[in-house]
Design a protein around this motif. Structure first.
Motif, mmCIF file in Angstrom:
data_model
loop_
_atom_site.group_PDB
_atom_site.id
_atom_site.type_symbol
_atom_site.label_atom_id
_atom_site.label_comp_id
_atom_site.label_asym_id
_atom_site.label_seq_id
_atom_site.Cartn_x
_atom_site.Cartn_y
_atom_site.Cartn_z
ATOM 1 N N SER A 281 0.802 4.121 -5.166
ATOM 2 C CA SER A 281 0.490 4.927 -5.847
ATOM 3 C C SER A 281 1.531 5.410 -6.804
ATOM 4 C CB SER A 281 0.273 6.433 -4.913
ATOM 5 O OG SER A 281 1.465 6.560 -4.163
ATOM 6 N N GLN B 168 -11.768 -1.141 -3.383
ATOM 7 C CA GLN B 168 -12.296 -0.008 -3.877
ATOM 8 C C GLN B 168 -11.265 0.886 -4.420
ATOM 9 O OE1 GLN B 168 -15.633 0.794 -4.010
ATOM 10 N NE2 GLN B 168 -14.915 2.417 -5.299
ATOM 11 N N LYS B 169 -10.020 0.894 -3.789
ATOM 12 C CA LYS B 169 -8.972 1.556 -4.290
ATOM 13 C C LYS B 169 -8.582 1.180 -5.537
ATOM 14 C CE LYS B 169 -7.260 3.525 -0.288
ATOM 15 N NZ LYS B 169 -5.893 3.605 0.970
ATOM 16 N N TYR C 164 -3.046 -3.336 -4.913
ATOM 17 C CA TYR C 164 -4.155 -3.292 -4.109
ATOM 18 C C TYR C 164 -4.695 -4.681 -4.083
ATOM 19 C CZ TYR C 164 -3.988 1.814 -4.121
ATOM 20 O OH TYR C 164 -3.659 3.050 -3.599
ATOM 21 N N ASP D 125 -10.846 2.304 -8.193
ATOM 22 C CA ASP D 125 -10.642 3.769 -8.410
ATOM 23 C C ASP D 125 -9.509 3.949 -9.362
ATOM 24 O OD1 ASP D 125 -12.909 4.323 -6.831
ATOM 25 O OD2 ASP D 125 -11.597 4.728 -5.221
ATOM 26 N N GLN D 126 -8.387 3.197 -8.956
ATOM 27 C CA GLN D 126 -7.174 3.406 -9.844
ATOM 28 C C GLN D 126 -7.082 2.638 -11.267
ATOM 29 O OE1 GLN D 126 -4.090 4.654 -9.111
ATOM 30 N NE2 GLN D 126 -4.767 5.541 -6.981
ATOM 31 N N GLU E 262 -11.729 -1.961 1.403
ATOM 32 C CA GLU E 262 -11.011 -0.784 1.180
ATOM 33 C C GLU E 262 -9.964 -0.836 -0.106
ATOM 34 O OE1 GLU E 262 -8.120 2.400 3.465
ATOM 35 O OE2 GLU E 262 -9.335 1.189 4.438
ATOM 36 N N TYR E 263 -9.149 -1.845 0.039
ATOM 37 C CA TYR E 263 -8.240 -2.122 -0.965
ATOM 38 C C TYR E 263 -8.803 -2.273 -2.474
ATOM 39 C CZ TYR E 263 -5.111 -2.175 3.121
ATOM 40 O OH TYR E 263 -4.544 -2.021 4.114
ATOM 41 N N ILE F 77 0.812 -1.085 0.117
ATOM 42 C CA ILE F 77 0.029 0.072 0.020
ATOM 43 C C ILE F 77 0.839 1.220 0.076
ATOM 44 C CG2 ILE F 77 -1.640 1.150 1.318
ATOM 45 C CD1 ILE F 77 -2.941 -1.282 -0.222
ATOM 46 N N LYS G 21 -10.446 -4.013 5.629
ATOM 47 C CA LYS G 21 -9.535 -3.379 4.784
ATOM 48 C C LYS G 21 -9.454 -4.122 3.359
ATOM 49 C CE LYS G 21 -6.890 -0.682 7.277
ATOM 50 N NZ LYS G 21 -6.551 0.495 6.826
#
Length: 413
Positions: free
Chosen positions: A118, A148-149, A127, A152-153, A145-146, A114, A142
């Motif tokens: 980015s 979902q990230k 992720y 998004d990415q 959450e990952y 994590i 968690k």
């Protein structure tokens, strides 16, 4: 080294050009002169010196503009270099995270993945791997959450993210969530092999055999499973559906399901027995008596013989007569003789029943034959013989149980 050459090259060229011009003009008989006037000022010099000055001025301007361009590009280069360093670190972090995951260091893997996600060229992998690590240590919040990230990415990676999410839900026994995700993926790409495979695994886990039945054509057409695996799954699916229909006791539903069962599945060993047993249990034995008799006339299967003897026929005498015809094909079949004894007993023909049952016991003693013989003797008020038959049935049953227990123990060892 290249940068040094790029700098020294123009210097040497400039010096060579200046010397060449200077000595070239100096060798002339009339080297000439140059007069430059600016306001009240004037400068007079030889042509050779002027040309050398021009060459040196051009070189200095060239160096100046090169330096100016380098200064303008410097912030971008520094930024690019920083990004390159971060990218390399993210790649190293990805490898380290994968190694930690393989070694079971879930929390460490999660942190390092994590931290550098980015700056990675493949944040999706960071992720998704972190989500698996979080799942492995039980951190479901968690994990989500990952995921979902990751979405998004990489908004164009719905299938990859969804498959990972479904796999994690499935491994965590969250079958409803897995089905919800897989249903969305199936609507996006109905022929995706991995989606179809996970769907059939999830349906198996929840026991939704009707859904698997609808999925079977897609599994076969898209080659998700090998042909042998598809046939095994088909057999299991229709057998489970028949058993479920039998539990509901709906004979019409059982008959409809059997009519829709593919011919090659009906021929699989044991399938017809499941169907006939389901119909008999649903109280519709008389409907399948003729079909069962026809099947037995082709193959005297012991299981089907027992089922035939369990049918409450509308024509008990005809039922017995049909079964007696099979003696020609199986005169030494103990199960057939026991079935004949049972049917004779139901008709009230004690003498024939006793003969058939004793012959069956002589060939291969069975608990059912002893029990039926005991019932016969008890009905004839021959209590000693009845007790002896029941005792033999009990002893045989006990020995079978002990044998099975021994087999289980040996298998575990």
């Amino acid at each position: 080294m290249k940068k040094i050459l790029y700098f020294l090259g123009p210097v040497f060229i400039t010096i060579a050009a200046a010397l060449g011009a200077y000595y070239g003009f100096k060798s002339l008989e009339t080297p000439g002169y140059v007069l430059v006037g600016i306001g009240h000022w004037s400068i007079e010099t030889t042509l050779a010196a002027f040309v050398v000055a021009l060459i040196l001025a051009f070189f200095l301007l060239y160096i100046f503009f090169r330096l100016l361009g380098w200064l303008f590009r410097l912030p971008g280069q520094l930024k690019k270099r920083g990004s390159h360093i971060k990218f390399n670190r993210s790649q190293e972090a990805l490898i380290a995270g994968l190694v930690d995951s393989a070694e079971g260091n879930w929390e460490q893997a999660e942190k390092i993945l994590i931290k550098h996600a980015s700056h990675s060229g493949a944040p999706l992998i960071h992720y998704l791997t972190a989500a698996r690590a979080a799942q492995s240590r039980g951190a479901f919040d968690k994990r989500d959450e990952y995921l979902q990230k990751a979405a998004d990415q990489a908004p164009g990676s719905n299938i990859a993210i969804g498959l990972t999410q479904a796999e994690l839900h499935l491994s965590g026994n969250q079958f409803d969530q897995a089905l919800e995700t897989l249903a969305k993926l199936h609507s996006i790409n109905p022929t995706h092999a991995s989606v179809l495979k996970l769907l059939h695994q999830t349906y198996q886990q929840v026991g939704d055999w009707e859904a698997i039945r609808k999925l079977l054509p897609s599994l076969h057409h898209n080659k998700v499973l090998m042909e042998a695996e598809v046939k095994l799954l088909e057999t299991e699916t229709f057998s489970r559906l028949l058993k479920q229909a039998a539990e509901l006791g709906d004979a019409s539903q059982i008959a409809l399901l059997w009519s829709e069962t593919p011919a090659h599945i009906k021929k699989m060993h044991g399938m017809s027995a499941i169907y006939f047993a389901a119909m008999i249990e649903a109280g519709a034995g008389a409907q399948i008596e003729e079909e069962l008799a026809h099947t037995l006339s082709v193959n005297l299967d012991d299981t089907l013989l027992v089922l035939y003897g369990s049918i409450q026929s509308n024509d008990a005498a005809g039922q017995l007569a049909t079964a007696e015809q099979w003696l020609t094909a199986g005169p030494g079949n103990a199960v057939l003789l026991s079935t004949l004894g049972k049917l004779s007993l139901q008709l009230g023909d004690g003498e024939k029943a006793e003969s058939y049952l004793n012959r069956s016991i002589t060939l291969d003693p069975s608990v059912d034959a002893y029990q039926l013989l005991g019932d016969l003797y008890f009905g004839q008020n021959e209590k000693d013989k009845a007790c002896e038959s029941y005792k033999s049935a009990l002893e045989l049953s006990s020995s079978e149980i002990v044998t099975r227990l021994d087999q289980i123990v040996e298998h575990e060892e």
